[in-house]
Each structure stands twice: as C-alpha cells, then as structure tokens.
Write a protein that holds these residues in place. Structure first.
Motif, mmCIF file in Angstrom:
data_model
loop_
_atom_site.group_PDB
_atom_site.id
_atom_site.type_symbol
_atom_site.label_atom_id
_atom_site.label_comp_id
_atom_site.label_asym_id
_atom_site.label_seq_id
_atom_site.Cartn_x
_atom_site.Cartn_y
_atom_site.Cartn_z
ATOM 1 N N GLU A 294 0.809 -1.223 0.000
ATOM 2 C CA GLU A 294 0.000 0.000 0.000
ATOM 3 C C GLU A 294 0.840 1.270 0.000
ATOM 4 O OE1 GLU A 294 -3.325 0.424 -0.341
ATOM 5 O OE2 GLU A 294 -3.333 -1.718 -0.721
ATOM 6 N N GLY A 295 2.007 1.218 0.603
ATOM 7 C CA GLY A 295 2.858 2.409 0.626
ATOM 8 C C GLY A 295 2.788 3.127 1.956
ATOM 9 N N SER A 296 1.707 3.828 2.196
ATOM 10 C CA SER A 296 1.599 4.582 3.450
ATOM 11 C C SER A 296 0.324 4.196 4.192
ATOM 12 C CB SER A 296 1.584 6.086 3.166
ATOM 13 O OG SER A 296 0.370 6.454 2.556
ATOM 14 N N ALA A 297 0.353 4.459 5.502
ATOM 15 C CA ALA A 297 -0.811 4.151 6.323
ATOM 16 C C ALA A 297 -2.004 5.024 5.918
ATOM 17 C CB ALA A 297 -0.483 4.361 7.798
ATOM 18 N N GLU A 298 -1.715 6.274 5.548
ATOM 19 C CA GLU A 298 -2.795 7.183 5.152
ATOM 20 C C GLU A 298 -3.521 6.654 3.913
ATOM 21 O OE1 GLU A 298 0.386 8.324 5.773
ATOM 22 O OE2 GLU A 298 -0.078 9.113 7.761
ATOM 23 N N ALA A 299 -2.744 6.184 2.951
ATOM 24 C CA ALA A 299 -3.345 5.656 1.717
ATOM 25 C C ALA A 299 -4.167 4.404 2.013
ATOM 26 C CB ALA A 299 -2.260 5.343 0.690
ATOM 27 N N ALA A 300 -3.615 3.529 2.839
ATOM 28 C CA ALA A 300 -4.325 2.291 3.190
ATOM 29 C C ALA A 300 -5.603 2.607 3.967
ATOM 30 C CB ALA A 300 -3.417 1.378 4.002
ATOM 31 N N LEU A 301 -5.495 3.524 4.924
ATOM 32 C CA LEU A 301 -6.684 3.882 5.714
ATOM 33 C C LEU A 301 -7.747 4.553 4.852
ATOM 34 C CD1 LEU A 301 -5.107 5.106 9.064
ATOM 35 C CD2 LEU A 301 -6.610 3.138 8.746
ATOM 36 N N GLU A 302 -7.320 5.374 3.918
ATOM 37 C CA GLU A 302 -8.268 6.043 3.025
ATOM 38 C C GLU A 302 -9.013 5.015 2.169
ATOM 39 O OE1 GLU A 302 -8.089 9.291 -0.542
ATOM 40 O OE2 GLU A 302 -6.750 9.590 1.159
ATOM 41 N N LYS A 303 -8.266 4.045 1.668
ATOM 42 C CA LYS A 303 -8.867 2.982 0.858
ATOM 43 C C LYS A 303 -9.841 2.146 1.697
ATOM 44 C CE LYS A 303 -7.293 -0.644 -2.292
ATOM 45 N NZ LYS A 303 -6.105 -1.335 -2.796
ATOM 46 N N LEU A 304 -9.423 1.775 2.902
ATOM 47 C CA LEU A 304 -10.296 0.993 3.783
ATOM 48 C C LEU A 304 -11.526 1.803 4.199
ATOM 49 C CD1 LEU A 304 -7.608 -0.767 6.004
ATOM 50 C CD2 LEU A 304 -9.192 -1.883 4.414
ATOM 51 N N GLN A 305 -11.345 3.096 4.422
ATOM 52 C CA GLN A 305 -12.466 3.953 4.808
ATOM 53 C C GLN A 305 -13.486 4.064 3.677
ATOM 54 O OE1 GLN A 305 -13.190 5.286 7.862
ATOM 55 N NE2 GLN A 305 -15.121 5.862 6.920
ATOM 56 N N ALA A 306 -13.009 4.161 2.448
ATOM 57 C CA ALA A 306 -13.917 4.215 1.299
ATOM 58 C C ALA A 306 -14.695 2.902 1.181
ATOM 59 C CB ALA A 306 -13.137 4.487 0.016
ATOM 60 N N PHE A 307 -14.014 1.787 1.382
ATOM 61 C CA PHE A 307 -14.664 0.471 1.359
ATOM 62 C C PHE A 307 -15.706 0.380 2.470
ATOM 63 C CE2 PHE A 307 -14.943 -4.026 2.410
ATOM 64 C CZ PHE A 307 -15.066 -4.605 1.160
ATOM 65 N N TYR A 308 -15.331 0.856 3.657
ATOM 66 C CA TYR A 308 -16.223 0.856 4.817
ATOM 67 C C TYR A 308 -17.471 1.706 4.539
ATOM 68 C CZ TYR A 308 -17.681 1.657 9.673
ATOM 69 O OH TYR A 308 -18.402 1.739 10.843
ATOM 70 N N SER A 309 -17.274 2.868 3.947
ATOM 71 C CA SER A 309 -18.394 3.752 3.614
ATOM 72 C C SER A 309 -19.342 3.093 2.612
ATOM 73 C CB SER A 309 -17.895 5.076 3.058
ATOM 74 O OG SER A 309 -17.149 5.765 4.023
ATOM 75 N N ALA A 310 -18.771 2.396 1.627
ATOM 76 C CA ALA A 310 -19.598 1.694 0.642
ATOM 77 C C ALA A 310 -20.425 0.610 1.327
ATOM 78 C CB ALA A 310 -18.717 1.082 -0.449
ATOM 79 N N CYS A 311 -19.815 -0.107 2.250
ATOM 80 C CA CYS A 311 -20.538 -1.154 2.998
ATOM 81 C C CYS A 311 -21.649 -0.548 3.847
ATOM 82 C CB CYS A 311 -19.572 -1.942 3.885
ATOM 83 S SG CYS A 311 -18.493 -3.072 2.998
ATOM 84 N N LYS A 312 -21.384 0.570 4.494
ATOM 85 C CA LYS A 312 -22.405 1.215 5.332
ATOM 86 C C LYS A 312 -23.578 1.711 4.479
ATOM 87 C CE LYS A 312 -21.995 1.720 9.404
ATOM 88 N NZ LYS A 312 -22.535 0.827 10.432
ATOM 89 N N ALA A 313 -23.301 2.192 3.273
ATOM 90 C CA ALA A 313 -24.377 2.638 2.381
ATOM 91 C C ALA A 313 -25.252 1.451 1.978
ATOM 92 C CB ALA A 313 -23.788 3.310 1.144
ATOM 93 N N ILE A 314 -24.622 0.316 1.674
ATOM 94 C CA ILE A 314 -25.384 -0.884 1.330
ATOM 95 C C ILE A 314 -26.204 -1.338 2.532
ATOM 96 C CG2 ILE A 314 -25.194 -3.328 0.712
ATOM 97 C CD1 ILE A 314 -22.714 -2.556 -0.954
ATOM 98 N N GLU A 315 -25.608 -1.261 3.718
ATOM 99 C CA GLU A 315 -26.320 -1.655 4.941
ATOM 100 C C GLU A 315 -27.577 -0.800 5.134
ATOM 101 O OE1 GLU A 315 -25.073 -2.630 9.500
ATOM 102 O OE2 GLU A 315 -24.429 -0.686 8.722
#
Length: 193
Positions: free
Chosen positions: A38-59
């Motif tokens: 991933e490179g940096s923690a910020e990039a990884a967290l941003e990617k995971l946060q976007a995934f998390y947001s998509a899951c919450k919208a589906i929920e």
C-alpha cells in the motif's frame, strides 16, 4: 479521489450476495506485507475507509428495504386471510357478514354475497385496482406472501453477511492504525539512538 474509486472498484469486483452486491472484505493476515504494497498508512486507511463507507451505504439500503417489506407483509396476510374467509363462506353457500373500516376508528357492518359472486378487486399499488376471480386472487396473494417471506429471509442473511464484512474492515482499519503507531514509535526510537 482515485483511491476512493479504486476501493469502490475493488468492492464491486469482489462482490457476492443475494439481492445486493455485498463487497467482500479480506482480513489482512500479514500487515507488514500489506503495508509494503500500500505504501503509506494514510493511503491504506483512506482505501479501507472508502470500502467501509460503501458497505455502510449498502447496509442502510438493506435496512430500508427490510423495513418496507416488514410493513407490507401484514397487509398481504390480512388480505389473504380475508379472501380465504370469503372462499370458505362461498363453499358453505352463505353470504359473508363482516365489519369493515370506513375511516379511522369508524366501522360498518356489511353482508357480502360471496356465494353468488366469484370476483374480487385487489389494489396493486400506484392507484391501480384489478378484478380477479377469487381463486386467482388467492393464488396471487399466496405467491406474493411466499415471495415476501423469501425476500425477507434473504435480506436478513445479506445483513448478516454485510455485518461480517463491516467488522472485518473495522478490524483491518484498526490493524493499519496500530501498525502506523508502531512504525512511528520505531522511527522515533531510531532517531533518539
């Protein structure tokens, strides 16, 4: 951003589910290997946060669909039961005497000649009412009721699967955050030495 689009694309590519496309979250087994990719923690967290947001919208969509369906099922059941009662009275060759609601808390008594007439009218929605033979109406409502219960069960299963994906994503986010804290402490310790 491009990372959010990548996370959403990843969620769509790795999706499965009954009625909704449930994205699959993969548990990060080797955090060091993942972070190297991933490179940096910020990039990884941003990617995971976007995934998390998509899951919450589906929920949220699943919850809305489930609540709408739960509200419809009692109406279908009551109409189905009324038609069954009409059918029983018709088989006895007697009219059906019933109380029906004219307005809120205002009821009237009616005698319906179900033994003479075999037609019923059903509201289909969107201001549409159709006339059916009683047997067809009963069969239609049986199918609708069966389909509603099946859909409700599938939505409940989808919500359980989605909850697992959200939990996995939350754990992954915590692991990335903890990795970042550990790396910062290691760098700080190296600088002090």
């Amino acid at each position: 951003t491009s990372q959010e689009r990548a996370a959403i694309a990843m969620a769509q590519e790795a999706s499965q589910g009954y009625l909704e496309q449930i994205p699959v979250a993969t548990f990060i087994e080797d955090i060091d290997k993942f972070m190297a990719k991933e490179g940096s923690a910020e990039a990884a967290l941003e990617k995971l946060q976007a995934f998390y947001s998509a899951c919450k919208a589906i929920e949220q969509r699943l919850s809305q669909r489930k609540s709408r369906l739960k509200a419809k099922i009692p109406d279908i059941e009551s109409t189905y039961n009324a038609l069954l009662q009409m059918q029983q009275q018709a088989e006895l060759g007697e009219p059906l005497t019933t109380h029906y609601e004219l307005a809120q808390c205002v009821y009237a008594k009616a005698t319906v000649p179900v033994h003479q007439e075999n037609k019923v009218c059903l509201w289909l929605g969107a201001q549409v009412m159709l006339e059916y033979p009683r047997e067809e109406a009963i069969a239609l409502l049986e199918r609708n009721l069966s389909e509603a219960h099946k859909t409700l069960k599938e939505l409940t299963e989808d919500q359980g699967l989605l909850r697992d994906q959200i939990t996995t994503t939350e754990v992954n986010m915590a692991r990335v955050f903890n990795w970042d804290v550990k790396e910062r402490r290691k760098l700080k310790g190296d600088e002090e030495s």
